[in-house]
Design an enzyme around this catalytic site. Structure first.
Site, PDB file in Angstrom:
ATOM      1  N   ASN A  68      44.051 114.785  66.648  1.00 26.41           N
ATOM      2  CA  ASN A  68      44.924 113.626  66.719  1.00 26.41           C
ATOM      3  C   ASN A  68      45.472 113.687  68.145  1.00 26.41           C
ATOM      4  O   ASN A  68      46.176 114.637  68.488  1.00 26.41           O
ATOM      5  CB  ASN A  68      46.040 113.738  65.682  1.00 26.41           C
ATOM      6  CG  ASN A  68      47.082 112.656  65.817  1.00 26.41           C
ATOM      7  OD1 ASN A  68      47.101 111.879  66.778  1.00 26.41           O
ATOM      8  ND2 ASN A  68      47.989 112.610  64.855  1.00 26.41           N
ATOM      9  N   ALA A  93      47.872 112.450  69.578  1.00 29.33           N
ATOM     10  CA  ALA A  93      49.332 112.513  69.669  1.00 29.33           C
ATOM     11  C   ALA A  93      49.872 113.920  69.392  1.00 29.33           C
ATOM     12  O   ALA A  93      51.051 114.186  69.596  1.00 29.33           O
ATOM     13  CB  ALA A  93      49.961 111.524  68.693  1.00 29.33           C
ATOM     14  N   CYS A  94      49.007 114.818  68.958  1.00 32.61           N
ATOM     15  CA  CYS A  94      49.418 116.169  68.557  1.00 32.61           C
ATOM     16  C   CYS A  94      49.385 117.126  69.751  1.00 32.61           C
ATOM     17  O   CYS A  94      48.357 117.278  70.415  1.00 32.61           O
ATOM     18  CB  CYS A  94      48.470 116.655  67.462  1.00 32.61           C
ATOM     19  SG  CYS A  94      48.573 118.395  67.067  1.00 32.61           S
ATOM     20  N   SER A  95      50.498 117.796  70.000  1.00 28.60           N
ATOM     21  CA  SER A  95      50.570 118.731  71.133  1.00 28.60           C
ATOM     22  C   SER A  95      49.638 119.930  70.938  1.00 28.60           C
ATOM     23  O   SER A  95      49.056 120.428  71.905  1.00 28.60           O
ATOM     24  CB  SER A  95      52.006 119.196  71.359  1.00 28.60           C
ATOM     25  OG  SER A  95      52.485 119.919  70.243  1.00 28.60           O
ATOM     26  N   ARG A 120      46.186 118.786  71.985  1.00 27.90           N
ATOM     27  CA  ARG A 120      46.075 118.697  73.445  1.00 27.90           C
ATOM     28  C   ARG A 120      45.977 120.088  74.060  1.00 27.90           C
ATOM     29  O   ARG A 120      45.200 120.306  74.994  1.00 27.90           O
ATOM     30  CB  ARG A 120      47.251 117.912  74.019  1.00 27.90           C
ATOM     31  CG  ARG A 120      47.210 116.426  73.650  1.00 27.90           C
ATOM     32  CD  ARG A 120      48.222 115.597  74.430  1.00 27.90           C
ATOM     33  NE  ARG A 120      49.586 116.089  74.332  1.00 27.90           N
ATOM     34  CZ  ARG A 120      50.456 115.744  73.396  1.00 27.90           C
ATOM     35  NH1 ARG A 120      50.090 114.899  72.441  1.00 27.90           N
ATOM     36  NH2 ARG A 120      51.684 116.226  73.407  1.00 27.90           N
TER      37      ARG A 120
END
Length: 122
Positions: free
Chosen positions: A6, A8-10, A13
């Site tokens: 996802n 948006a997920c740190s 990333r």
């Protein structure tokens, strides 16, 4: 190697950063857009050696709406396994992330740098 993320997920990333730093050859699957089928979820669970409740984000609102945190309604045993898998396929936001499928046929939930490196070493 494939990584389910996802964006948006740190943690996702961070996992991508480690893969890039190591020059890994991988494919990104944005699993909220390219939702895994029930069969794909079963295959990943087999590769992980886990059950669907082990990779379910039970604190998400969708999980609360479904009553997943109520063990009486959602037992964590073989009789309910398919029901959990159907819930994950129908609500992909509930799938723990990131998941890396390693080249040796295994997979890891890569929420730490150590887990990402473990997947790279396989």
């Amino acid at each position: 190697m494939e990584i389910w993320i996802n964006p948006a997920c740190s943690k996702c990333r961070s996992a991508l950063s480690v893969l890039d730093a190591e020059g890994a050859d991988y494919t990104v699957r944005r699993y909220l857009d390219d939702v895994p089928t029930e069969d794909e979820i079963r295959a990943v669970l087999d590769r992980l050696g886990l059950e669907p409740w082990d990779i379910t984000r039970t604190q998400e609102q969708d999980a609360k709406d479904l009553g997943l945190s109520n063990r009486g309604d959602w037992p964590r045993d073989a009789s309910a396994r398919d029901r959990w898998i159907t819930a994950l396929a129908g609500h992909p936001k509930l799938i723990q992330r990131p998941i890396i499928t390693a080249d040796d046929g295994t997979a890891v939930v890569a929420r730490s740098e150590e887990a990402v490196r473990d997947a790279l070493s396989r």
